[in-house]
Design a protein around this motif. Structure first.
Motif, mmCIF file in Angstrom:
data_model
loop_
_atom_site.group_PDB
_atom_site.id
_atom_site.type_symbol
_atom_site.label_atom_id
_atom_site.label_comp_id
_atom_site.label_asym_id
_atom_site.label_seq_id
_atom_site.Cartn_x
_atom_site.Cartn_y
_atom_site.Cartn_z
ATOM 1 N N ALA A 26 0.834 -1.205 0.000
ATOM 2 C CA ALA A 26 0.000 0.000 0.000
ATOM 3 C C ALA A 26 0.865 1.250 0.000
ATOM 4 C CB ALA A 26 -0.915 0.006 1.220
ATOM 5 N N VAL A 27 0.401 2.252 -0.741
ATOM 6 C CA VAL A 27 1.103 3.535 -0.826
ATOM 7 C C VAL A 27 0.089 4.668 -0.853
ATOM 8 C CG1 VAL A 27 3.137 2.647 -2.025
ATOM 9 C CG2 VAL A 27 1.146 3.396 -3.357
ATOM 10 N N GLY A 28 0.589 5.884 -0.638
ATOM 11 C CA GLY A 28 -0.240 7.064 -0.711
ATOM 12 C C GLY A 28 -0.379 7.585 -2.132
ATOM 13 N N SER A 63 1.233 12.602 4.833
ATOM 14 C CA SER A 63 2.645 12.995 4.835
ATOM 15 C C SER A 63 3.166 13.285 6.229
ATOM 16 C CB SER A 63 2.850 14.226 3.941
ATOM 17 O OG SER A 63 2.063 15.316 4.401
ATOM 18 N N GLY A 64 2.276 13.607 7.149
ATOM 19 C CA GLY A 64 2.698 13.930 8.508
ATOM 20 C C GLY A 64 3.166 12.739 9.305
ATOM 21 N N THR A 65 2.862 11.513 8.844
ATOM 22 C CA THR A 65 3.264 10.312 9.593
ATOM 23 C C THR A 65 4.690 9.884 9.278
ATOM 24 O OG1 THR A 65 2.483 8.778 7.887
ATOM 25 C CG2 THR A 65 0.881 9.499 9.551
ATOM 26 N N TYR A 71 -3.083 9.317 13.888
ATOM 27 C CA TYR A 71 -4.190 9.837 13.092
ATOM 28 C C TYR A 71 -5.367 10.285 13.950
ATOM 29 C CZ TYR A 71 -5.751 10.248 8.229
ATOM 30 O OH TYR A 71 -6.096 10.727 6.996
ATOM 31 N N LEU A 72 -5.648 9.553 15.013
ATOM 32 C CA LEU A 72 -6.802 9.849 15.862
ATOM 33 C C LEU A 72 -6.424 9.782 17.335
ATOM 34 C CD1 LEU A 72 -9.533 7.707 14.045
ATOM 35 C CD2 LEU A 72 -9.390 10.204 14.063
ATOM 36 N N ARG A 73 -7.065 10.625 18.131
ATOM 37 C CA ARG A 73 -6.916 10.545 19.586
ATOM 38 C C ARG A 73 -7.825 9.452 20.129
ATOM 39 N NH1 ARG A 73 -7.621 15.907 18.506
ATOM 40 N NH2 ARG A 73 -9.757 15.832 19.317
#
Length: 318
Positions: free
Chosen positions: A123-125, A197-199, A276-278
């Protein structure tokens, strides 16, 4: 699908997350799983839908699950559901990060119908969409992904489940020069990370659950990424069930349109904190949840923070 369904589905993932979160760090995977399943089922049954669970985990886990073929809802539009009431049971039991309650929804017939087995995934973005080939070597794919992203292979980060079966894969990725982030569980979150991109994550490689592969495909369709998968049967019983579902080619590569086609929705609520989520946070009045809702038809992505007042809210098991 009616766009309002997406917001209704948030209530379902919230219910599962609120119940599972009671078991964070308590060391009991089955109890956490069971709590999430029962709350998700009750929440589904409150919705005006005629839905079928086409991707679940009832065939694999000993804990009661939303099983493949189960009907939920109290009547309405025909919807197919791929779900994982608690993606990251061991994460939850150990108090780790990235545990989610997850749903993907599509019009009837638009999800891959397969037995609960394993799947080899790549898997990729959006930046590397269209350049990958799961039949090629990890090194070949890393070189193609690096070129598409205008990076060196040494600048790529590959996320891989930390399993003995991945020793050869890990060795080749290291030899190629890419960085590796090993995870204990949660490859739906890992697949989504490739599109953010933030990960710092560029690609997901390795073998995980097939149900998670379908759910990840729904998310990546909404995010513009890509996933390819090949089913990995572990025993003859899984092969027999696959043939009964119309799957005859064990080596078939399933692309985006095979796994999740048409207009799909992806909904997730954090159980524990993640990139990604709290996670669920309990308060004097109840709890706060953080969810994400995606629709492929419009590309809309909504983040929803909800405050739940337990004194007045319908109780789905928490």
């Amino acid at each position: 699908m009616d766009r309002n369904l997406a917001l209704e589905f948030v209530r379902v993932t919230e219910a599962a997350a609120l119940s599972a979160a009671r078991w964070v760090g308590r060391g009991d995977e089955n109890a956490a799983d069971h709590a999430a399943v029962e709350s998700m089922r009750r929440a589904f049954d409150s919705m005006h839908i005629d839905a079928t669970i086409v991707i679940g985990e009832g065939e694999r886990d000993e804990a009661p699950m939303l099983f493949i073929g189960e009907k939920v809802g109290k009547g309405g539009p025909m919807i197919d559901i791929a779900c994982d009431p608690l993606e990251g049971t061991s994460i939850t039991a150990k108090g780790g990060s990235e545990a989610l309650a997850v749903i993907a929804a599509a019009e009837h017939g638009n999800f891959l119908h397969a037995p609960d087995t394993y799947m080899k995934k790549l898997a990729v973005g959006p930046g590397a969409r269209g350049v990958i080939d799961i039949n090629e070597t990890p090194t070949w794919n890393l070189q193609r992904i690096a070129k598409a992203l205008h990076k060196k292979v040494e600048d790529l980060t590959v996320i891989i489940l930390d399993r003995p079966r991945h020793q050869e894969l890990i060795g080749e990725v290291r030899q190629a020069g890419a960085c590796i982030r090993l995870i204990g569980d949660g490859d739906v979150s890992a697949a989504i990370a490739t599109a953010d991109s933030g990960t710092g994550v560029d690609v997901l490689m390795g073998i995980g659950g097939a149900p998670e592969g379908v759910i990840a495909a729904a998310a990546l369709r909404c995010l513009g990424g890509e996933i390819q998968g090949v089913l990995q049967f572990r025993k003859d019983d899984e092969r027999k069930r696959a043939r009964a579902m119309g799957i005859t080619d064990e080596n078939r590569v399933y692309g985006m349109d095979d796994l999740a086609r048409g207009h799909v929705m992806f909904i997730a609520t954090g159980v524990t904190n993640g990139s990604y989520l709290r996670g669920v946070r309990y308060t004097p009045y109840g709890a706060t949840t953080h969810s994400i809702v995606m629709r492929s038809q419009t590309g809309t992505i909504r983040e929803i923070t909800s405050r739940h007042h337990f004194a007045t809210k319908p109780n789905y098991g928490w």
